[in-house]
Write a protein that holds these residues in place. Structure first.
Motif, PDB file in Angstrom:
ATOM      1  N   PRO A   1      22.563  18.384   3.357  1.00 17.45           N
ATOM      2  CA  PRO A   1      21.265  18.110   3.968  1.00 17.45           C
ATOM      3  C   PRO A   1      21.308  17.283   5.239  1.00 17.45           C
ATOM      4  O   PRO A   1      20.406  17.382   6.063  1.00 17.45           O
ATOM      5  N   ASN A   2      22.353  16.467   5.426  1.00 17.10           N
ATOM      6  CA  ASN A   2      22.413  15.653   6.640  1.00 17.10           C
ATOM      7  C   ASN A   2      23.841  15.159   6.851  1.00 17.10           C
ATOM      8  O   ASN A   2      24.723  15.378   6.006  1.00 17.10           O
ATOM      9  N   ALA A   3      24.069  14.492   7.957  1.00 14.45           N
ATOM     10  CA  ALA A   3      25.407  14.021   8.317  1.00 14.45           C
ATOM     11  C   ALA A   3      25.947  13.014   7.312  1.00 14.45           C
ATOM     12  O   ALA A   3      27.146  13.011   7.011  1.00 14.45           O
TER      13      ALA A   3
ATOM     14  N   THR B   1      25.323  12.756   4.014  1.00 16.59           N
ATOM     15  CA  THR B   1      25.786  13.404   2.783  1.00 16.59           C
ATOM     16  C   THR B   1      27.049  14.220   3.043  1.00 16.59           C
ATOM     17  O   THR B   1      27.939  14.260   2.192  1.00 16.59           O
TER      18      THR B   1
ATOM     19  N   PHE C   1      23.710  13.407  16.096  1.00 18.12           N
ATOM     20  CA  PHE C   1      23.365  13.736  14.714  1.00 18.12           C
ATOM     21  C   PHE C   1      22.018  13.078  14.438  1.00 18.12           C
ATOM     22  O   PHE C   1      21.884  11.871  14.603  1.00 18.12           O
ATOM     23  N   ASN C   2      21.034  13.839  14.020  1.00 22.69           N
ATOM     24  CA  ASN C   2      19.764  13.285  13.569  1.00 22.69           C
ATOM     25  C   ASN C   2      19.786  13.306  12.049  1.00 22.69           C
ATOM     26  O   ASN C   2      19.981  14.363  11.456  1.00 22.69           O
ATOM     27  N   THR C   3      19.602  12.146  11.429  1.00 24.35           N
ATOM     28  CA  THR C   3      19.638  12.066   9.968  1.00 24.35           C
ATOM     29  C   THR C   3      18.328  11.467   9.478  1.00 24.35           C
ATOM     30  O   THR C   3      18.077  10.280   9.678  1.00 24.35           O
ATOM     31  N   GLY C   4      17.497  12.316   8.904  1.00 22.80           N
ATOM     32  CA  GLY C   4      16.201  11.893   8.377  1.00 22.80           C
ATOM     33  C   GLY C   4      15.060  12.157   9.347  1.00 22.80           C
ATOM     34  O   GLY C   4      15.254  12.266  10.560  1.00 22.80           O
TER      35      GLY C   4
ATOM     36  N   GLN D   1      15.174  14.590  12.591  1.00 24.77           N
ATOM     37  CA  GLN D   1      15.775  15.749  11.928  1.00 24.77           C
ATOM     38  C   GLN D   1      14.666  16.672  11.450  1.00 24.77           C
ATOM     39  O   GLN D   1      13.739  16.244  10.760  1.00 24.77           O
TER      40      GLN D   1
ATOM     41  N   TYR E   1      17.090  20.465   7.626  1.00 28.37           N
ATOM     42  CA  TYR E   1      17.867  19.637   6.707  1.00 28.37           C
ATOM     43  C   TYR E   1      19.149  20.343   6.260  1.00 28.37           C
ATOM     44  O   TYR E   1      19.355  20.660   5.095  1.00 28.37           O
ATOM     45  N   HIS E   2      19.979  20.588   7.264  1.00 27.87           N
ATOM     46  CA  HIS E   2      21.334  21.120   7.125  1.00 27.87           C
ATOM     47  C   HIS E   2      22.121  20.334   8.177  1.00 27.87           C
ATOM     48  O   HIS E   2      21.751  20.346   9.351  1.00 27.87           O
ATOM     49  N   ALA E   3      23.159  19.637   7.764  1.00 24.38           N
ATOM     50  CA  ALA E   3      23.915  18.797   8.700  1.00 24.38           C
ATOM     51  C   ALA E   3      24.280  19.588   9.950  1.00 24.38           C
ATOM     52  O   ALA E   3      24.676  20.756   9.862  1.00 24.38           O
TER      53      ALA E   3
END
Length: 119
Positions: free
Chosen positions: A53-55, A57, A91-94, A99, A102-104
Protein backbone atom coordinates in the motif's frame (compact mmCIF):
# COMPACT_ATOMS: atom_id res chain seq x y z
CA UNK A 1 5.89 -11.94 1.65
CA UNK A 2 4.34 -9.78 -1.06
CA UNK A 3 0.71 -8.86 -0.97
CA UNK A 4 -1.42 -10.41 -3.69
CA UNK A 5 -2.52 -8.07 -6.49
CA UNK A 6 -5.40 -5.86 -5.43
CA UNK A 7 -8.21 -6.16 -8.01
CA UNK A 8 -9.26 -2.56 -7.27
CA UNK A 9 -5.74 -1.07 -7.60
CA UNK A 10 -5.04 0.91 -10.76
CA UNK A 11 -1.29 0.21 -10.56
CA UNK A 12 -1.88 -3.54 -10.17
CA UNK A 13 -4.03 -3.32 -13.32
CA UNK A 14 -1.21 -1.49 -15.12
CA UNK A 15 1.28 -4.17 -14.00
CA UNK A 16 -1.01 -6.91 -15.36
CA UNK A 17 -1.63 -4.84 -18.52
CA UNK A 18 -5.36 -4.65 -17.88
CA UNK A 19 -4.98 -0.86 -18.10
CA UNK A 20 -2.63 0.57 -20.74
CA UNK A 21 0.35 2.71 -19.83
CA UNK A 22 3.44 4.03 -21.57
CA UNK A 23 6.04 1.67 -20.13
CA UNK A 24 9.63 2.92 -20.20
CA UNK A 25 11.39 0.14 -18.23
CA UNK A 26 10.55 -3.23 -16.80
CA UNK A 27 12.34 -5.79 -14.67
CA UNK A 28 11.09 -9.02 -13.15
CA UNK A 29 10.09 -7.09 -9.99
CA UNK A 30 9.37 -3.51 -11.13
CA UNK A 31 7.58 -1.53 -13.82
CA UNK A 32 8.25 2.09 -14.83
CA UNK A 33 5.72 4.10 -16.81
CA UNK A 34 4.95 7.72 -17.66
CA UNK A 35 2.60 9.62 -15.33
CA UNK A 36 -0.67 10.53 -17.05
CA UNK A 37 -0.64 13.94 -15.33
CA UNK A 38 3.04 14.96 -15.51
CA UNK A 39 4.32 17.60 -13.11
CA UNK A 40 7.64 18.02 -14.96
CA UNK A 41 8.95 17.40 -18.48
CA UNK A 42 10.03 13.95 -17.27
CA UNK A 43 7.61 12.32 -14.83
CA UNK A 44 7.85 8.56 -14.56
CA UNK A 45 6.43 6.29 -11.87
CA UNK A 46 8.36 3.23 -10.76
CA UNK A 47 6.22 0.60 -9.01
CA UNK A 48 6.85 -2.82 -7.58
CA UNK A 49 4.93 -5.52 -9.40
CA UNK A 50 3.87 -6.84 -5.98
CA UNK A 51 1.19 -4.82 -4.22
CA UNK A 52 2.20 -2.92 -1.10
CA UNK A 53 0.00 0.00 0.00
CA UNK A 54 2.85 2.47 0.52
CA UNK A 55 6.62 2.90 0.74
CA UNK A 56 6.72 2.23 4.49
CA UNK A 57 4.98 -1.14 4.23
CA UNK A 58 7.15 -2.08 1.24
CA UNK A 59 10.37 -1.18 3.07
CA UNK A 60 9.33 -3.14 6.17
CA UNK A 61 8.20 -6.22 4.24
CA UNK A 62 10.78 -6.37 1.43
CA UNK A 63 13.80 -4.07 1.78
CA UNK A 64 15.43 -5.61 -1.30
CA UNK A 65 12.44 -4.69 -3.44
CA UNK A 66 12.45 -1.17 -1.96
CA UNK A 67 16.11 -0.90 -3.00
CA UNK A 68 15.22 -2.23 -6.46
CA UNK A 69 12.75 0.66 -6.87
CA UNK A 70 15.54 3.15 -6.17
CA UNK A 71 17.89 1.37 -8.55
CA UNK A 72 15.26 1.45 -11.29
CA UNK A 73 14.53 5.12 -10.60
CA UNK A 74 18.22 5.86 -11.23
CA UNK A 75 18.08 3.80 -14.44
CA UNK A 76 15.00 5.75 -15.58
CA UNK A 77 16.85 9.02 -14.93
CA UNK A 78 19.80 7.79 -17.01
CA UNK A 79 17.55 6.58 -19.84
CA UNK A 80 15.62 9.87 -19.81
CA UNK A 81 18.90 11.87 -19.94
CA UNK A 82 18.23 13.71 -16.67
CA UNK A 83 20.76 11.93 -14.45
CA UNK A 84 23.52 14.50 -14.96
CA UNK A 85 21.34 17.61 -14.76
CA UNK A 86 19.48 16.33 -11.69
CA UNK A 87 16.15 14.81 -10.78
CA UNK A 88 13.82 14.27 -7.84
CA UNK A 89 12.59 11.03 -6.34
CA UNK A 90 9.36 11.38 -4.41
CA UNK A 91 7.48 8.82 -2.33
CA UNK A 92 4.09 9.99 -1.05
CA UNK A 93 2.98 7.91 1.93
CA UNK A 94 -0.53 8.55 3.21
CA UNK A 95 -3.32 10.93 2.24
CA UNK A 96 -1.82 13.91 4.09
CA UNK A 97 1.33 13.52 1.96
CA UNK A 98 -0.67 13.48 -1.26
CA UNK A 99 -0.80 9.74 -1.91
CA UNK A 100 -3.79 9.02 -4.13
CA UNK A 101 -2.99 5.51 -5.35
CA UNK A 102 -2.35 3.10 -2.50
CA UNK A 103 0.29 1.01 -4.23
CA UNK A 104 3.90 1.87 -3.35
CA UNK A 105 5.56 3.95 -6.05
CA UNK A 106 8.30 6.47 -6.56
CA UNK A 107 7.97 9.50 -8.82
CA UNK A 108 11.00 10.34 -10.96
CA UNK A 109 10.81 14.02 -11.93
CA UNK A 110 13.27 16.06 -13.94
CA UNK A 111 13.94 18.05 -17.06
CA UNK A 112 13.44 21.39 -15.35
CA UNK A 113 15.09 23.35 -12.58
CA UNK A 114 13.40 22.95 -9.22
CA UNK A 115 13.74 26.09 -7.21
CA UNK A 116 14.52 26.19 -3.54
CA UNK A 117 11.38 26.06 -1.45
CA UNK A 118 9.36 23.94 -3.87
CA UNK A 119 8.23 20.56 -2.63
Amino acid sequence: MADLPDPDCIFCKIVTRDIPATVVRETDRTLAFRDINPQAPTHVLVVPKAHYPNAATLAAADPELAAALLTEAAEVAADEKIAESGYRLIFNTGAAAGQTVYHAHVHVLGGQAFHEGLV
